[in-house]
Design a protein around this motif. Structure first.
Motif, PDB file in Angstrom:
ATOM      1  N   LEU A 164       0.819  -1.206   0.000  1.00 60.85           N
ATOM      2  CA  LEU A 164       0.000   0.000   0.000  1.00 60.85           C
ATOM      3  C   LEU A 164       0.854   1.258   0.000  1.00 60.85           C
ATOM      4  CD1 LEU A 164      -2.720  -1.127   2.566  1.00 60.85           C
ATOM      5  CD2 LEU A 164      -3.096  -0.690   0.134  1.00 60.85           C
ATOM      6  N   LEU A 174       0.254   5.247  -0.750  1.00 60.86           N
ATOM      7  CA  LEU A 174      -0.477   5.733   0.417  1.00 60.86           C
ATOM      8  C   LEU A 174       0.483   6.215   1.497  1.00 60.86           C
ATOM      9  CD1 LEU A 174      -2.730   4.066  -1.019  1.00 60.86           C
ATOM     10  CD2 LEU A 174      -3.616   3.532   1.251  1.00 60.86           C
ATOM     11  N   ASP A 190      -2.582   6.190   6.271  1.00 57.55           N
ATOM     12  CA  ASP A 190      -3.616   5.676   5.378  1.00 57.55           C
ATOM     13  C   ASP A 190      -3.382   4.209   5.053  1.00 57.55           C
ATOM     14  OD1 ASP A 190      -4.864   8.148   5.284  1.00 57.55           O
ATOM     15  OD2 ASP A 190      -3.733   8.808   3.536  1.00 57.55           O
ATOM     16  N   LYS A 224      -4.567   2.075   7.968  1.00 56.80           N
ATOM     17  CA  LYS A 224      -6.037   1.954   8.002  1.00 56.80           C
ATOM     18  C   LYS A 224      -6.550   1.036   6.908  1.00 56.80           C
ATOM     19  CE  LYS A 224      -6.908   6.539  10.003  1.00 56.80           C
ATOM     20  NZ  LYS A 224      -7.520   7.877   9.770  1.00 56.80           N
ATOM     21  N   ALA A 225      -5.997   1.195   5.713  1.00 51.65           N
ATOM     22  CA  ALA A 225      -6.444   0.365   4.597  1.00 51.65           C
ATOM     23  C   ALA A 225      -6.096  -1.099   4.826  1.00 51.65           C
ATOM     24  CB  ALA A 225      -5.809   0.865   3.299  1.00 51.65           C
ATOM     25  N   ARG A 260      -8.562  -3.389   6.341  1.00 54.10           N
ATOM     26  CA  ARG A 260      -9.735  -3.766   5.547  1.00 54.10           C
ATOM     27  C   ARG A 260      -9.412  -4.699   4.394  1.00 54.10           C
ATOM     28  NH1 ARG A 260     -11.504   2.062   3.948  1.00 54.10           N
ATOM     29  NH2 ARG A 260     -13.132   0.940   2.780  1.00 54.10           N
ATOM     30  N   ALA A 266      -7.163   4.032  -0.966  1.00 57.79           N
ATOM     31  CA  ALA A 266      -7.368   4.371   0.446  1.00 57.79           C
ATOM     32  C   ALA A 266      -8.838   4.275   0.825  1.00 57.79           C
ATOM     33  CB  ALA A 266      -6.841   5.780   0.732  1.00 57.79           C
ATOM     34  N   HIS A 282     -11.224   2.533  -0.977  1.00 53.04           N
ATOM     35  CA  HIS A 282     -11.773   1.210  -1.307  1.00 53.04           C
ATOM     36  C   HIS A 282     -10.622   0.228  -1.531  1.00 53.04           C
ATOM     37  CE1 HIS A 282     -15.834   2.886  -1.907  1.00 53.04           C
ATOM     38  NE2 HIS A 282     -15.214   3.907  -2.481  1.00 53.04           N
ATOM     39  N   PRO A 283      -9.914  -0.159  -0.484  1.00 52.14           N
ATOM     40  CA  PRO A 283      -8.765  -1.059  -0.660  1.00 52.14           C
ATOM     41  C   PRO A 283      -9.127  -2.409  -1.260  1.00 52.14           C
ATOM     42  CG  PRO A 283      -9.332  -0.821   1.665  1.00 52.14           C
ATOM     43  CD  PRO A 283     -10.116   0.199   0.926  1.00 52.14           C
TER      44      PRO A 283
END
Length: 418
Positions: free
Chosen positions: A87, A93, A97, A100-101, A104, A136, A138-139
């Motif tokens: 990421l 990213l 970020d 956090k991604a 998910r 970020a 919609h991973p």
């Protein structure tokens, strides 16, 4: 035996107490047996080497993650670490970020993720910053295995441009990811093709409202079309409505019902060419906004009957902002002496640009009036005729004798007219 080992122990005690040089401590530690040496190194701060080796191992793991990412596998690296690494370094990213991604989405392989990035960047032309924002938010897009087939459908089967597909993905990412290719997208395309009669019409309609491809048309569209047929709307008018104002059909069933009732109240002929535009404009405007627009016209001296008549002639007069309507009405009233009754007879003038059409034409016509060229004053037709006709009749024809008209009309775009 005990005496021979006492000096060694005594030496170690001195090292523990901080006596002796660094070299002495290192020599004493080296002479000790392995278990005791390890114990002493930890107590005396001699564990720098193991810490350094751990750092090297972590750095190696990071390199392994990069290599594994390129190969499309984890290479034994923790998937969570691989995901964050991908990421940050492949998607761009920021650290926060990416963290956090990563909560998910979990990548055990980056093969598909790399393919997704290539499609977004190379096929659709998304900038690195746009890709980062998309991932970020919609991973899960990185794990989508149907994205290539869907993009191919939009580009090749539907006929959208890469820029249009890019815009639709950014606006409706969730629906883009979750709409089934055969069960929803292609099925809707077949319904629209049968309804609208041509691929060109389908493309025109979808450009107006991407919901026509995403939504369940059997629920949100087909019942409304049947209600319009029952009211007397012809198939030609339905095609025009779907291709020009599809949002009026796929949004808010309550407003659809209100729109149909309004058309009956206004007396709009369901088979007339104006019906799709009148219905489409009315159904897209919230009732509160419609009421506000009506009040604005009334405040300018219009009657409700004049507003209704103007709407039936030119429905887009209710889409014009309140400020623009006030500006135009004040100008037309003060400069030309036109009253609401006259403007309501040809309300298309309210959709014209004040700066680029109304004012420049007025300046040209005012010059011609002052020179006696115009005999009957400025009429509505002077503002509504095409650009080509106005240039021929009132600028080109007179510019040699009255060069001021060319200068006056050139001001509409800030450049000379050629």
């Amino acid at each position: 035996m005990l005496r021979r080992r006492l000096p060694e122990a005594d030496g170690f005690l001195r090292q523990l107490l901080g006596r002796g040089s660094q070299q002495d401590r290192a020599a004493a530690a080296a002479a000790a047996s392995p278990p005791f040496r390890h114990f002493v190194e930890r107590l005396t701060g001699g564990g720098a080497a193991p810490i350094s080796r751990a750092s090297s191992a972590l750095a190696g793991a990071d390199a392994d993650a990069t290599a594994a990412s390129a190969r499309g596998g984890t290479g034994g690296v923790d998937p969570a670490s691989l995901t964050v690494h991908f990421l940050r370094h492949s998607c761009g990213l920021a650290e926060a970020d990416a963290a956090k991604a990563a909560e998910r989405v979990h990548l055990r392989s980056t093969k598909n993720a790399h393919a997704v990035l290539a499609l977004l960047r190379d096929t659709l032309g998304m900038s690195p910053a746009t890709v980062a924002r998309l991932v970020a938010a919609h991973p899960a897009v990185l794990k989508n295995t149907t994205i290539e087939a869907k993009i191919d459908f939009y580009l090749r089967e539907l006929g959208l441009t890469a820029a249009e597909v890019r815009r639709f993905i950014l606006v409706s990412t969730y629906r883009f990811l979750h709409a089934g290719l055969d069960g929803r997208l292609r099925a809707n395309y077949r319904v629209l093709r049968d309804l609208l009669g041509s691929d060109e019409n389908v493309l025109t309609a979808v450009k107006q409202s991407i919901e026509l491809i995403y939504e369940n048309l059997e629920v949100v569209l087909l019942p409304k079309l049947q209600a319009l047929r029952d009211y007397g709307v012809t198939e030609d008018v339905l095609v025009r409505l779907v291709t020009t104002h599809p949002k009026a059909l796929v949004h808010r069933s309550s407003r659809f019902n209100e729109g149909l009732a309004a058309m009956k109240d206004f007396g709009v002929n369901p088979a007339s060419g104006i019906f799709p535009y009148a219905f489409g404009v009315f159904a897209k405007i919230y009732q509160s906004k419609w009421d506000r627009r009506l009040e604005n016209y009334l405040s300018l001296g219009w009657t409700e009957a004049q507003v209704r008549r103007a709407f039936i002639k030119h429905p887009y007069c209710m889409s014009v902002s309140d400020d623009k309507v006030r500006q135009l009405m004040l100008f037309l009233s003060e400069k030309l002496g036109w009253d609401p009754e006259y403007v309501a007879s040809c309300p298309t003038v309210l959709s014209f640009s004040y700066e680029k059409r109304v004012l420049p034409r007025y300046k040209v016509l005012e010059i011609l009036l002052s020179r006696g060229v115009l005999k009957k004053g400025i009429r509505m037709g002077h503002l509504t005729i095409s650009e080509k006709k106005f240039m021929e009749n009132y600028v080109t024809r007179h510019q040699d004798v009255i060069p001021e008209v060319l200068e006056a009309y050139g001001a509409r775009t800030g450049c000379d007219v050629k």
